[in-house]
Scaffold this active site. Structure first.
Site, PDB file in Angstrom:
ATOM      1  N   HIS A  76       0.850  -1.208   0.000  1.00 30.71           N
ATOM      2  CA  HIS A  76       0.000   0.000   0.000  1.00 30.71           C
ATOM      3  C   HIS A  76       0.878   1.248   0.000  1.00 30.71           C
ATOM      4  O   HIS A  76       0.419   2.338  -0.344  1.00 30.71           O
ATOM      5  CB  HIS A  76      -0.940   0.002   1.210  1.00 30.71           C
ATOM      6  CG  HIS A  76      -0.252   0.231   2.509  1.00 30.71           C
ATOM      7  ND1 HIS A  76       0.530  -0.719   3.113  1.00 30.71           N
ATOM      8  CD2 HIS A  76      -0.187   1.322   3.304  1.00 30.71           C
ATOM      9  CE1 HIS A  76       1.035  -0.225   4.224  1.00 30.71           C
ATOM     10  NE2 HIS A  76       0.621   1.012   4.357  1.00 30.71           N
ATOM     11  N   LYS A  81       9.701  -2.535   3.333  1.00 34.79           N
ATOM     12  CA  LYS A  81      10.922  -2.410   4.139  1.00 34.79           C
ATOM     13  C   LYS A  81      10.927  -3.422   5.260  1.00 34.79           C
ATOM     14  O   LYS A  81       9.899  -3.648   5.904  1.00 34.79           O
ATOM     15  CB  LYS A  81      10.937  -0.995   4.736  1.00 34.79           C
ATOM     16  CG  LYS A  81      12.136  -0.655   5.559  1.00 34.79           C
ATOM     17  CD  LYS A  81      13.034   0.311   4.802  1.00 34.79           C
ATOM     18  CE  LYS A  81      14.392   0.472   5.429  1.00 34.79           C
ATOM     19  NZ  LYS A  81      15.219  -0.738   5.351  1.00 34.79           N
ATOM     20  N   LYS A 117      10.047  -8.628   5.163  1.00 38.58           N
ATOM     21  CA  LYS A 117      11.047  -9.274   6.017  1.00 38.58           C
ATOM     22  C   LYS A 117      11.744 -10.342   5.203  1.00 38.58           C
ATOM     23  O   LYS A 117      11.164 -10.908   4.267  1.00 38.58           O
ATOM     24  CB  LYS A 117      10.362  -9.941   7.223  1.00 38.58           C
ATOM     25  CG  LYS A 117      11.296 -10.128   8.387  1.00 38.58           C
ATOM     26  CD  LYS A 117      11.441  -8.836   9.165  1.00 38.58           C
ATOM     27  CE  LYS A 117      12.402  -8.965  10.315  1.00 38.58           C
ATOM     28  NZ  LYS A 117      12.470  -7.696  11.072  1.00 38.58           N
ATOM     29  N   SER A 374      16.122   4.302   9.643  1.00 39.44           N
ATOM     30  CA  SER A 374      16.365   3.684   8.324  1.00 39.44           C
ATOM     31  C   SER A 374      15.681   4.506   7.226  1.00 39.44           C
ATOM     32  O   SER A 374      16.210   4.667   6.125  1.00 39.44           O
ATOM     33  CB  SER A 374      15.797   2.264   8.281  1.00 39.44           C
ATOM     34  OG  SER A 374      16.763   1.343   8.692  1.00 39.44           O
TER      35      SER A 374
END
Ligand code: NAD
Length: 483
Positions: A76, A81, A117, A374
């Protein structure tokens, strides 16, 4: 929407686990407090893309086949990440669950990424550095082949068993395979500063935990309900884990005026009601290999879990999952539990803690400092300029002019120290920490507002989920469905 790709025809048997199911249960529970269509909720909850693959590496005189995964839970927002876990225990269910949690975590702290992941099923200790490099580079190439990595597609980061070294290998492999791609360094975060990383990334999760705790205990109304005075100064804290998250959480909480009364590691726990010096304990452990035997401790415990049960106001489990369960929840004296680790409190224990008048700052928010910084690293990589570089000198000149003018009008001269403190332009580290602090403060109050304004929402975790679901639902509704 479900994409299942197998790199070759060999079947991969994944263990019977239920972590993803547990995450979905939490989701379903929170979803009842939202008003979204069942189909939309199903879309939010599902893992969109699950890539499982195997590849060979050379080991000794022969070969070894490595099992690996990359899961993109939700697109979305792009890119997706999430870290890459190097562990013998990693399995498909775990990678799916952690990818889903990344989606919700990013939404909670308003980081515009979907969740992902990765997992590589190895114990890094059983491989030489050269073999680890081969595994990491081959893993990256497999992701490139299937379009599962890229600065606008999916951006990995470190997780359990991986760090800056592995991120460097990934960055170099990606750049080598994509010659001339201007933004190639944005394909992975958690890189060393010398390879386009960012100041403050290493300590970001612990710093974020400290901000979260400080924000929680600053709300007088909430503290009154659980029998604590507001403010971090003087609060007695026990931290479990002296690794990246635990050490930095303890260090920053101490800096904010908390008293670290207990520290727990896998070899045992130490306690001193008058306070422990975190840095001294850390150095003691570095030289002796244990926190036990530290001269400043008044009590020692053989088991880490005993340390969690000692007298304190705040407990920060920052080591591993399932540390507070139905078995020990009643013995926990802390009124505030801040989940530095992922999943340290079981659902049964959570209910007991709340029944006993405590509060839990949930992991999805509490340890989101890492992904937040990050995000800053990714922004730096896309803009190709360090934060502060363009405006630092300008700010200093403007501040100098202002100070000169105030001194001229008032006739009061500042000391050199006062002057340099006021005039100094912000460094990259200061900007990163300030952005992180702002993120953690705003996000805490977003969650709290949901919690206090709906009587039926019984935990901060559920409130965090509700907020995340609502934000993701808006994204999906705005995107529409194509075709
Ligand atoms: P780490 O490996 O640096 O530190 C973990 C520490 O816990 C080690 O010092 C280890 O000795 C200790 N430990 C292991 N078993 C223990 C036990 N039984 N009792 C007490 N201590 C024990 O790992 P980390 O990066 O600090 O991660 C800790 C947790 O935080 C994990 O759950 C991780 O998923 C989560 N987390 C980490 C980050 C990050 O940026 N590092 C971000 C989000 C979440």
């Amino acid at each position: 929407m479900e994409l299942q790709i197998t790199a070759n025809n060999k079947s991969i048997v994944s263990e019977e686990t239920h972590f993803f199911g547990d995450v979905c249960k939490n989701f379903d529970y929170a979803a009842q407090f939202t008003k979204h269509d069942a189909g939309l909720l199903d879309q939010i909850k599902s893992c969109n893309s699950v890539y499982r693959f195997r590849f060979p590496i050379r080991k000794g005189n022969g070969f070894e086949v490595i099992d690996a995964w990359r899961v993109e839970h939700s697109q979305h927002q792009s890119p997706t990440k999430g870290g890459i876990r190097y562990s013998e225990m990693v399995n498909e269910d775990e990678v799916m669950a952690l990818a889903a949690l990344m989606t919700y975590k990013c939404a909670i702290v308003n980081v515009p990424f979907g969740g992902a992941k990765g997992g590589i099923k190895i114990n890094p200790k059983n491989y030489t550095v050269q073999e680890l490099e081969n595994i990491t580079r081959r893993y990256t190439v497999e992701l490139i082949k299937k379009n599962f990595i890229g600065p606008s597609i999916d951006v990995p980061a470190p997780d359990y068993g991986s760090g800056e070294r592995e991120m460097s290998w990934i960055a170099d492999t990606y750049a080598t395979m994509n010659p001339g791609q201007l933004d190639s360094m944005g394909a992975v975060t958690g890189k060393p500063i010398a390879l386009h990383g960012i100041a403050g990334r290493r300590e970001a999760t612990g710093r974020g935990v400290a901000f979260a705790v400080r924000e929680c205990v600053n709300v007088a109304e909430d503290m009154k309900k659980i029998g604590l005075t507001p403010g971090i100064a003087g609060k007695r804290v026990i931290v479990q884990g002296l690794g990246n998250v635990g050490y930095h959480s303890a260090k920053f909480l101490q800096e904010y005026g908390a008293i670290i009364v207990g520290l727990c590691e896998f070899e045992g726990a130490i306690y001193n009601a008058d306070g422990l010096d975190v840095e001294a304990v850390f150095q003691h452990r570095k030289t002796t290999g244990s926190i036990l035997g530290y001269a400043g401790a008044k009590q020692e415990f053989k088991h880490s879990l005993e340390g969690l049960e000692q007298d304190c106001d705040i407990l920060v489990p920052a080591a591993l999952e399932n540390q507070i369960t139905a078995a020990n929840a009643k013995k926990i004296k802390a009124k505030v539990i801040a989940e530095g680790a992922n999943g340290p409190v079981s659902p049964e224990a959570e209910a007991i803690i709340y029944q006993n008048g405590g509060i839990i700052i949930p992991d999805m928010y509490c340890n989101a400092g890492g992904v937040t910084v990050s995000y800053f690293e990714w922004l730096k990589n896309l803009s190709h300029v360090a934060f502060g570089r363009m405006n630092r000198r300008f700010e200093e000149t403007a501040n100098t002019n202002l100070v000169n003018m105030v001194e001229g009008i008032t006739g009061v001269a500042l000391t050199p120290l006062q002057r340099s403190t006021i005039v100094k332009g912000a460094s990259e580290l200061e900007l990163v920490n300030s952005g992180l602090e702002d993120t953690m403060i705003r996000s805490y109050h977003e969650i709290r507002e949901t919690y206090v304004h709906n009587e039926k929402i019984d935990t901060l975790r559920t409130a965090a989920f509700v907020g995340a679901i609502n934000k993701i639902a808006v994204s999906y509704q705005n995107l529409g469905v194509w075709p």
